[in-house]
Design a protein around this motif. Structure first.
Motif, mmCIF file in Angstrom:
data_model
loop_
_atom_site.group_PDB
_atom_site.id
_atom_site.type_symbol
_atom_site.label_atom_id
_atom_site.label_comp_id
_atom_site.label_asym_id
_atom_site.label_seq_id
_atom_site.Cartn_x
_atom_site.Cartn_y
_atom_site.Cartn_z
ATOM 1 N N SER A 1 0.809 -1.227 0.000
ATOM 2 C CA SER A 1 0.000 0.000 0.000
ATOM 3 C C SER A 1 0.842 1.277 0.000
ATOM 4 N N GLY A 2 2.156 1.146 0.139
ATOM 5 C CA GLY A 2 2.982 2.346 0.288
ATOM 6 C C GLY A 2 3.326 3.025 -1.023
ATOM 7 N N PHE A 3 3.640 4.330 -0.932
ATOM 8 C CA PHE A 3 4.092 5.091 -2.109
ATOM 9 C C PHE A 3 4.959 6.248 -1.628
ATOM 10 N N ALA A 4 5.946 6.596 -2.460
ATOM 11 C CA ALA A 4 6.994 7.548 -2.059
ATOM 12 C C ALA A 4 6.453 8.930 -1.700
ATOM 13 N N GLU A 5 5.306 9.300 -2.275
ATOM 14 C CA GLU A 5 4.803 10.678 -2.099
ATOM 15 C C GLU A 5 3.975 10.855 -0.830
ATOM 16 N N LEU A 6 3.785 9.792 -0.063
ATOM 17 C CA LEU A 6 2.850 9.872 1.075
ATOM 18 C C LEU A 6 3.145 11.053 2.007
ATOM 19 N N PHE A 7 4.432 11.344 2.216
ATOM 20 C CA PHE A 7 4.775 12.352 3.234
ATOM 21 C C PHE A 7 4.974 13.751 2.653
ATOM 22 N N ASP A 8 4.864 13.881 1.329
ATOM 23 C CA ASP A 8 5.088 15.183 0.701
ATOM 24 C C ASP A 8 4.118 16.226 1.251
ATOM 25 N N ASN A 9 4.679 17.326 1.752
ATOM 26 C CA ASN A 9 3.884 18.447 2.279
ATOM 27 C C ASN A 9 2.971 18.077 3.436
ATOM 28 N N ARG A 10 3.301 17.002 4.133
ATOM 29 C CA ARG A 10 2.567 16.641 5.337
ATOM 30 C C ARG A 10 3.492 16.863 6.528
ATOM 31 N N TRP A 11 2.923 16.901 7.714
ATOM 32 C CA TRP A 11 3.733 17.126 8.913
ATOM 33 C C TRP A 11 4.221 15.823 9.502
ATOM 34 N N THR A 12 5.447 15.851 10.008
ATOM 35 C CA THR A 12 5.924 14.779 10.880
ATOM 36 C C THR A 12 6.304 15.411 12.204
ATOM 37 N N LEU A 13 5.807 14.831 13.280
ATOM 38 C CA LEU A 13 6.130 15.362 14.604
ATOM 39 C C LEU A 13 7.222 14.509 15.228
ATOM 40 N N LEU A 14 8.289 15.141 15.685
ATOM 41 C CA LEU A 14 9.323 14.437 16.444
ATOM 42 C C LEU A 14 9.090 14.761 17.916
ATOM 43 N N VAL A 15 9.222 13.732 18.741
ATOM 44 C CA VAL A 15 8.877 13.871 20.151
ATOM 45 C C VAL A 15 10.075 13.401 20.994
ATOM 46 N N PRO A 16 11.153 14.199 20.989
ATOM 47 C CA PRO A 16 12.359 13.774 21.709
ATOM 48 C C PRO A 16 12.071 13.532 23.185
ATOM 49 N N VAL A 17 12.742 12.530 23.739
ATOM 50 C CA VAL A 17 12.564 12.241 25.165
ATOM 51 C C VAL A 17 13.691 12.930 25.933
ATOM 52 N N GLU A 18 13.586 12.918 27.255
ATOM 53 C CA GLU A 18 14.621 13.545 28.065
ATOM 54 C C GLU A 18 15.969 12.922 27.725
ATOM 55 N N GLY A 19 16.921 13.762 27.429
ATOM 56 C CA GLY A 19 18.251 13.245 27.133
ATOM 57 C C GLY A 19 18.456 12.845 25.683
ATOM 58 N N SER A 20 17.435 13.034 24.816
ATOM 59 C CA SER A 20 17.623 12.746 23.381
ATOM 60 C C SER A 20 18.793 13.590 22.871
ATOM 61 N N ASP A 21 19.698 12.969 22.165
ATOM 62 C CA ASP A 21 20.875 13.658 21.648
ATOM 63 C C ASP A 21 20.474 14.633 20.533
ATOM 64 N N PRO A 22 20.797 15.935 20.674
ATOM 65 C CA PRO A 22 20.377 16.930 19.667
ATOM 66 C C PRO A 22 20.865 16.588 18.256
ATOM 67 N N ASP A 23 22.056 15.999 18.137
ATOM 68 C CA ASP A 23 22.552 15.649 16.800
ATOM 69 C C ASP A 23 21.715 14.527 16.186
ATOM 70 N N ALA A 24 21.302 13.574 17.033
ATOM 71 C CA ALA A 24 20.465 12.471 16.542
ATOM 72 C C ALA A 24 19.102 13.006 16.099
ATOM 73 N N VAL A 25 18.574 13.978 16.848
ATOM 74 C CA VAL A 25 17.286 14.585 16.493
ATOM 75 C C VAL A 25 17.429 15.335 15.161
ATOM 76 N N ALA A 26 18.508 16.099 15.028
ATOM 77 C CA ALA A 26 18.721 16.901 13.810
ATOM 78 C C ALA A 26 18.866 15.998 12.576
ATOM 79 N N ARG A 27 19.545 14.866 12.766
ATOM 80 C CA ARG A 27 19.747 13.947 11.635
ATOM 81 C C ARG A 27 18.423 13.322 11.201
ATOM 82 N N LEU A 28 17.609 12.942 12.179
ATOM 83 C CA LEU A 28 16.311 12.348 11.857
ATOM 84 C C LEU A 28 15.389 13.393 11.216
ATOM 85 N N ARG A 29 15.479 14.617 11.711
ATOM 86 C CA ARG A 29 14.680 15.712 11.117
ATOM 87 C C ARG A 29 15.032 15.854 9.635
ATOM 88 N N LYS A 30 16.340 15.776 9.352
ATOM 89 C CA LYS A 30 16.797 15.918 7.967
ATOM 90 C C LYS A 30 16.203 14.813 7.096
#
Ligand code: NAP
Length: 303
Positions: free
Chosen positions: A133-162
């Protein structure tokens, strides 16, 4: 290349859309996948979903620098327990679950020291599920929320955001309880209401099945699309976002009673004012580029 080796655990709508999106953009190196049933793994192999399809979750996460849990919310903890001992320090573990607080509480205790846990939730989906059922365009112009936990490494968050941004999404960070409340309003309660409406129509024997289907374009059809969503996924959403969903449903019931009273008492002003307010919300969604302004969602045809 944002990650060298990615492991997808669960190979349904979201995982397959991420895979095709990552390949579209050349965002990662090798992608390994695992799903519970041999049937799904066979399908994945047949359609080329993942570079390697593994027969265990442990094998899939071996050597990965990003692990993405794409399973129903209710089994996130069990899957984390299964892969925990096989995770190397420095790896990022994320998930795509529709509920965040319960998933964080279920997953975090199983992750060894040195693993970066960055929970996430793409606000994109369809009523279809499974590896095909998947397709590459599913996330185009949609929001993804990242929910870092206490102590989440900022570099790891930034990489996932990218990664999410390169998958086409807008990304924002949110706190878990707030996430669960927002999603109860925008997604979880509406799904329950759609399930209820379709169930009510099904129960109404005075209206024959063929009439319900034949005249569905009058509004009912839009509920049926939502109410066709995966039963396992949605059972887990409600069981794991209990408080926020019950809070919103409580408010919904009060409003419904108020509208019922307005109808009974012939209070047209109340109804008109209410519907005027709700129409503005629709306009806001269109202005934010989150839906089409075309009549009937661009489907054409009769109302
Ligand atoms: P899906 O299409 O139903 O796929 C779920 C996958 O998880 C299947 O491959 C299934 O394997 C696998 N799975 C289930 N239990 C497992 C276990 N114990 N170990 C390993 N694999 C297991 O689901 P989806 O729509 O992609 O949803 C996945 C996650 O994304 C859920 O947490 C959901 O809340 C979230 N999400 C969904 C949407 C949406 O609209 N669908 C949107 C945003 C977020 P089998 O096929 O072998 O059973």
């Amino acid at each position: 290349m944002i990650y060298n080796r990615v492991a997808l655990i669960g190979l349904g709508l979201i995982a397959s859309s991420m895979f095709w999106g990552m390949k579209r953009g050349g965002l990662v190196g090798e992608v390994r996948g695992y799903a519970r049933s041999a049937e799904t793994r066979d399908t994945a192999r047949r359609i080329g979903l993942c570079d390697v399809v593994c027969d265990s979750a442990a094998e899939a996460v071996d050597g990965a620098d990003l692990v993405i849990l794409c399973v129903p919310v209710g089994v996130m903890g069990a899957v984390a327990a299964e892969i925990g001992p096989h995770l190397a320090p420095g790896v990022t573990v994320t998930d795509v679950g529709s509920v965040k607080r319960e998933v964080i509480d279920a997953v975090a205790p199983h992750l060894p020291e040195g693993v970066h846990f960055v929970p996430g939730h793409p606000l994109a989906g369809t009523e279809h599920s499974g590896p095909e059922s998947g397709f590459a365009e599913l996330f185009d112009n949609r929001w993804t929320l990242l929910v870092p936990v206490e102590g989440s490494d900022p570099d790891a968050v930034a990489r996932l955001r990218k990664l999410w941004e390169r998958l086409g999404a807008f990304v924002e960070e949110m706190e878990p309880d707030h996430h669960d409340l927002v999603l109860a309003v925008t997604s979880h309660a509406p799904h329950l209401i759609a399930y209820t409406m379709v169930g009510v129509a099904d129960d109404l024997r005075r209206v024959t099945d063929s009439e319900v289907i034949k005249y569905s374009a009058a509004g009912f059809r839009d509920f049926t699309r939502i109410a066709a969503s995966d039963p396992t996924m949605w059972r887990d959403v409600f069981l794991n976002n209990k408080d926020a969903t019950l809070e919103i449903l409580g408010r919904f019931t009060e409003e419904l009673f108020a509208l019922q009273r307005a109808i009974r008492q012939g209070d047209g002003d109340h109804l008109h004012a209410y519907f005027t307010r709700t129409r503005a919300i629709r306009r806001g969604i269109i202005e934010a580029g989150q839906d089409t302004d075309a009549p009937d969602f661009g489907r054409g045809g009769q109302r």
